[in-house]
Design an enzyme around this catalytic site. Structure first.
Site, mmCIF file in Angstrom:
data_model
loop_
_atom_site.group_PDB
_atom_site.id
_atom_site.type_symbol
_atom_site.label_atom_id
_atom_site.label_comp_id
_atom_site.label_asym_id
_atom_site.label_seq_id
_atom_site.Cartn_x
_atom_site.Cartn_y
_atom_site.Cartn_z
ATOM 1 N N CYS A 70 1.695 12.375 -3.465
ATOM 2 C CA CYS A 70 0.905 11.977 -2.292
ATOM 3 C C CYS A 70 1.300 10.231 -2.281
ATOM 4 C CB CYS A 70 -0.621 12.042 -2.360
ATOM 5 S SG CYS A 70 -1.334 11.561 -3.743
ATOM 6 N N ALA A 71 0.398 9.605 -2.039
ATOM 7 C CA ALA A 71 0.273 7.984 -2.063
ATOM 8 C C ALA A 71 0.128 7.528 -3.234
ATOM 9 C CB ALA A 71 -0.286 7.367 -1.182
#
Length: 112
Positions: A70-71
């Site tokens: 993800c981020a």
């Protein structure tokens, strides 16, 4: 009547271990939102937003390791836990796409 909570230990890998697994053919699964993925993602990553992951398990190849990104690593831990519970060999990428980019590696842009 009580209920029982069952905790699953989710494997977490650093960027170097992630890069090695990617080279060896692991599936890279990006669980961010569409606008985040379009702005920049690990080249070759498959996009399935976290909110849609449970409904898309049957579409994922069963066999290769799954590296969930993800981020920063928060959503990927949730995704990796869901996949682990479903029987996949999954790991969360510590530091996520931010760490990938900060390590000097390229990002691809555009939609899935």
């Amino acid at each position: 009547m009580g209920y029982q909570v069952r905790w699953i230990m989710v494997r977490e890998v650093d960027i170097e271990a992630f890069a090695a697994a990617r080279r060896e053919g692991a599936l890279v699964l990006d669980v961010r939102e569409a606008f985040e993925f379009a702005a920049g993602h690990v080249p070759g990553a498959r996009w399935v937003p976290l909110g849609m992951l449970a409904g898309n398990l049957a579409a994922l190849p069963f066999g290769p390791a799954v590296m969930v990104i993800c981020a920063s690593g928060n959503r990927s831990r949730i995704g990796a836990e869901l996949l682990t519970r479903a029987g996949f060999e999954a790991a969360s990428v510590r530091g996520g796409t931010i760490a990938w980019s900060l390590s000097g590696r390229d990002l691809a842009a555009g939609t899935a």
